[in-house]
Design an enzyme around this catalytic site. Structure first.
Site, PDB file in Angstrom:
ATOM      1  N   GLY A  12     105.132 -34.578  22.088  1.00  9.31           N
ATOM      2  CA  GLY A  12     105.159 -34.317  23.544  1.00  9.31           C
ATOM      3  C   GLY A  12     105.237 -35.207  24.479  1.00  9.31           C
ATOM      4  O   GLY A  12     104.921 -36.502  24.501  1.00  9.31           O
ATOM      5  N   ASP A  74     110.574 -35.027  16.001  1.00  2.88           N
ATOM      6  CA  ASP A  74     111.065 -35.129  14.717  1.00  2.88           C
ATOM      7  C   ASP A  74     110.234 -36.592  14.020  1.00  2.88           C
ATOM      8  O   ASP A  74     109.947 -37.315  14.147  1.00  2.88           O
ATOM      9  CB  ASP A  74     112.651 -36.244  14.467  1.00  2.88           C
ATOM     10  CG  ASP A  74     113.048 -34.096  14.925  1.00  2.88           C
ATOM     11  OD1 ASP A  74     113.521 -33.218  13.617  1.00  2.88           O
ATOM     12  OD2 ASP A  74     113.831 -34.306  15.888  1.00  2.88           O
ATOM     13  N   GLY A 109     101.674 -40.262  20.762  1.00  2.00           N
ATOM     14  CA  GLY A 109     100.594 -39.467  20.483  1.00  2.00           C
ATOM     15  C   GLY A 109     100.050 -39.725  19.072  1.00  2.00           C
ATOM     16  O   GLY A 109      99.922 -40.692  18.358  1.00  2.00           O
ATOM     17  N   ASP A 134      95.975 -35.568  25.704  1.00  2.00           N
ATOM     18  CA  ASP A 134      95.070 -34.910  25.200  1.00  2.00           C
ATOM     19  C   ASP A 134      93.903 -36.083  24.884  1.00  2.00           C
ATOM     20  O   ASP A 134      92.443 -36.114  24.567  1.00  2.00           O
ATOM     21  CB  ASP A 134      95.167 -34.851  24.180  1.00  2.00           C
ATOM     22  CG  ASP A 134      96.632 -33.801  23.350  1.00  2.00           C
ATOM     23  OD1 ASP A 134      96.725 -32.600  24.603  1.00  2.00           O
ATOM     24  OD2 ASP A 134      97.260 -33.904  22.118  1.00  2.00           O
ATOM     25  N   MET A 176      94.795 -27.201  28.144  1.00  2.00           N
ATOM     26  CA  MET A 176      95.462 -28.408  27.183  1.00  2.00           C
ATOM     27  C   MET A 176      94.463 -28.348  26.177  1.00  2.00           C
ATOM     28  O   MET A 176      93.717 -29.523  26.590  1.00  2.00           O
ATOM     29  CB  MET A 176      96.938 -28.683  26.803  1.00  2.00           C
ATOM     30  CG  MET A 176      98.621 -27.502  26.743  1.00  2.00           C
ATOM     31  SD  MET A 176      99.495 -28.667  26.921  1.00  2.00           S
ATOM     32  CE  MET A 176     100.708 -26.938  26.728  1.00  2.00           C
ATOM     33  N   HIS A 178      95.042 -29.852  22.812  1.00  2.00           N
ATOM     34  CA  HIS A 178      94.800 -29.513  20.734  1.00  2.00           C
ATOM     35  C   HIS A 178      93.761 -29.500  20.368  1.00  2.00           C
ATOM     36  O   HIS A 178      93.109 -28.785  20.768  1.00  2.00           O
ATOM     37  CB  HIS A 178      95.991 -30.606  19.909  1.00  2.00           C
ATOM     38  CG  HIS A 178      96.259 -30.603  18.844  1.00  2.00           C
ATOM     39  ND1 HIS A 178      96.353 -31.657  17.808  1.00  2.00           N
ATOM     40  CD2 HIS A 178      96.829 -28.936  18.331  1.00  2.00           C
ATOM     41  CE1 HIS A 178      96.434 -30.433  17.029  1.00  2.00           C
ATOM     42  NE2 HIS A 178      97.174 -30.110  17.554  1.00  2.00           N
ATOM     43  N   GLU A 229      92.625 -24.920  24.431  1.00  2.00           N
ATOM     44  CA  GLU A 229      93.143 -24.379  23.555  1.00  2.00           C
ATOM     45  C   GLU A 229      92.873 -24.077  21.993  1.00  2.00           C
ATOM     46  O   GLU A 229      92.718 -23.392  21.460  1.00  2.00           O
ATOM     47  CB  GLU A 229      95.033 -24.763  23.443  1.00  2.00           C
ATOM     48  CG  GLU A 229      94.562 -25.896  23.043  1.00  2.00           C
ATOM     49  CD  GLU A 229      96.372 -26.551  22.980  1.00  2.00           C
ATOM     50  OE1 GLU A 229      97.043 -25.491  23.710  1.00  2.00           O
ATOM     51  OE2 GLU A 229      96.111 -27.636  22.482  1.00  2.00           O
TER      52      GLU A 229
HETATM   53  O1  F6P Z   1      99.909 -33.174  21.938  1.00  2.00           O
HETATM   54  C1  F6P Z   1     100.075 -32.851  23.575  1.00  2.00           C
HETATM   55  C2  F6P Z   1     100.341 -31.478  23.172  1.00  2.00           C
HETATM   56  O2  F6P Z   1     100.986 -30.561  25.695  1.00  2.00           O
HETATM   57  C3  F6P Z   1      98.718 -30.720  23.364  1.00  2.00           C
HETATM   58  O3  F6P Z   1      98.391 -30.351  24.252  1.00  2.00           O
HETATM   59  C4  F6P Z   1      99.667 -28.783  22.971  1.00  2.00           C
HETATM   60  O4  F6P Z   1      97.974 -28.518  21.993  1.00  2.00           O
HETATM   61  C5  F6P Z   1     101.535 -29.803  22.249  1.00  2.00           C
HETATM   62  O5  F6P Z   1     101.644 -31.108  22.971  1.00  2.00           O
HETATM   63  C6  F6P Z   1     101.787 -28.177  23.036  1.00  2.00           C
HETATM   64  O6  F6P Z   1     102.922 -29.059  22.123  1.00  2.00           O
HETATM   65  P1  F6P Z   1     104.517 -28.210  22.386  1.00  2.00           P
HETATM   66  O7  F6P Z   1     105.239 -28.920  23.671  1.00  2.00           O
HETATM   67  O8  F6P Z   1     105.225 -28.404  20.818  1.00  2.00           O
HETATM   68  O9  F6P Z   1     104.302 -26.833  22.528  1.00  2.00           O
END
Ligand code: F6P
Length: 372
Positions: A12, A74, A109, A134, A176, A178, A229
């Site tokens: 991300g 990926d 990350g 995160d 957010m 994770h 989340e």
């Molecule tokens: O790892 C960063 C993050 O924003 C998390 O906080 C969240 O769960 C996830 O990426 C969301 O992922 P995506 O942008 O692929 O939906």
């Protein structure tokens, strides 16, 4: 002498990535190196999609959010190609060699650290930087992107306060992060949330409701609930913990795959937790409740001064490591300095909020409920 280095951003996106690219690039150019960027993470290295990072390309990007290189989730060893998923590590290695790269810097990350470690084992000279909103990468004090996202979430909580207060409502705001609670905890404390729910502390919805009712009895007929989340009510948390234990105990790969599939299914089911929590709180307290999901807003826009500084510090440090030919490491933030941490130590671990963390203690001291 090091001549060519590659950079890619993976996972991300996160504020501060461009500051890091600029830091690595400018420090490398100053040492006479040439710098190539790969587009869209490991996929760009596989497909050989490059961009030359010269002075012009690196200029004017310090303050811009996102990543000029693009990103993707990926993985080299499990890359969707056509309608198949294939291990493309050898193709990545061939491209790495064809560009005569002396080193590859991967910005990302936890997942990126894992993928970079696999490449290091395959023979790539890899250095990584810890990036994610995160803040959950093991081995570093902090990751870049976190500070900006925390400020955005704090600003949102500030704004929600006045509307919650005016309407005498509960507002449940989903943050957010994770499976780590850093972002919710930091923004919750800074924004004065009345309830903070994080994955590390499973919550009891009855307890949350009782704490809100107690606020009402004291004359505060509104409440802000900041919920991560990944936060889980106690029953769901026990189910997940049980599966995690089964995964550790599993001897065979097939058993682990089976447990992972069940965990993924549970995660999907937990997707609606915030809405369910709001409805339950409405029933249990008699107060109206509304939900705000901050989502990707938290990842967008201008990086904070702290994140620009951190990303620049870690980016230039990566070049120092490359000059010393010290590879297979992540540049970790350590106080005002930095230190290389072996990727082997970073992978497979997640930095979560310790239950006795000072932020938790301070929040409890000012009367914040964690629903436990
Ligand atoms: O790892 C960063 C993050 O924003 C998390 O906080 C969240 O769960 C996830 O990426 C969301 O992922 P995506 O942008 O692929 O939906």
């Amino acid at each position: 002498m090091t001549q060519y280095i590659g950079i890619l951003t993976s996972g991300g996106d996160s504020p501060g990535l461009n500051a890091a690219i600029r830091g690595i690039g400018k420090a490398a150019l100053a040492q006479g190196m040439q710098v190539i960027g790969f587009r869209d993470g490991f996929r760009g290295l596989m497909e050989n999609r490059t961009v030359r990072l010269d002075r012009t390309a690196l200029s004017g990007i310090l303050t811009i959010g996102g990543t000029i290189l693009g990103t993707s989730r990926d993985k080299p060893h499990r890359m969707p190609v056509g309608n198949k998923t294939m291990d493309m590590t050898d193709v990545l290695y061939e491209n790495y060699r064809n560009h005569h790269l002396d080193a590859l810097v991967c910005l990302g990350g936890g997942g990126t650290q894992k993928n970079a470690f696999r490449l290091a084992e395959r023979g790539f000279n890899v250095v990584t930087l810890p990036k994610t909103i995160d803040n959950d990468v093991w081995g570093t004090d902090v990751t870049f992107g976190f500070n900006t996202a925390m400020a955005i979430a704090t600003d949102a909580i500030d704004r929600l306060h006045s509307t919650a207060h005016s309407h005498h409502r509960i507002i449940v705001v989903e943050v957010m992060g994770h499976n780590a609670g850093w972002l919710t905890l930091g923004a919750g404390v800074a924004g004065g949330a009345d309830v903070i729910l994080i994955p590390e502390i499973p919550y009891d919805v009855e307890k949350v409701a009782e704490d809100i009712r107690e606020r009402s009895r004291r004359g505060a007929d509104f409440s802000i609930v900041a919920v991560a989340e990944g936060a889980l009510p106690t029953a769901q948390a026990s189910e997940v913990a049980e599966l995690e234990e089964q995964k550790v105990a599993a001897d065979k790969k097939s058993e682990r795959t089976e447990v992972n599939a069940r965990l993924a299914e549970l995660e999907r089911q937990h997707g609606g937790n915030t809405l369910a929590l709001s409805t339950q709180l409405e029933t249990l307290t008699g107060l109206e409740s509304r939900v705000t999901i901050l989502g990707h807003l938290q990842r967008g826009g201008t990086p904070s001064a702290d994140d620009r500084l951190l990303a620049t510090r870690l980016g230039t440090a990566a070049v120092e490591l490359i000059q010393k030919e010290l590879y297979g490491v992540m540049v970790a933030a350590r106080g005002d300095g930095w230190e290389p941490v072996p990727l082997a130590d970073v992978v497979g671990r997640r930095r979560t909020v310790p239950l006795d963390h000072p932020w938790v203690a301070s929040a409890r001291a000012v009367g914040t409920s964690f629903g436990d």
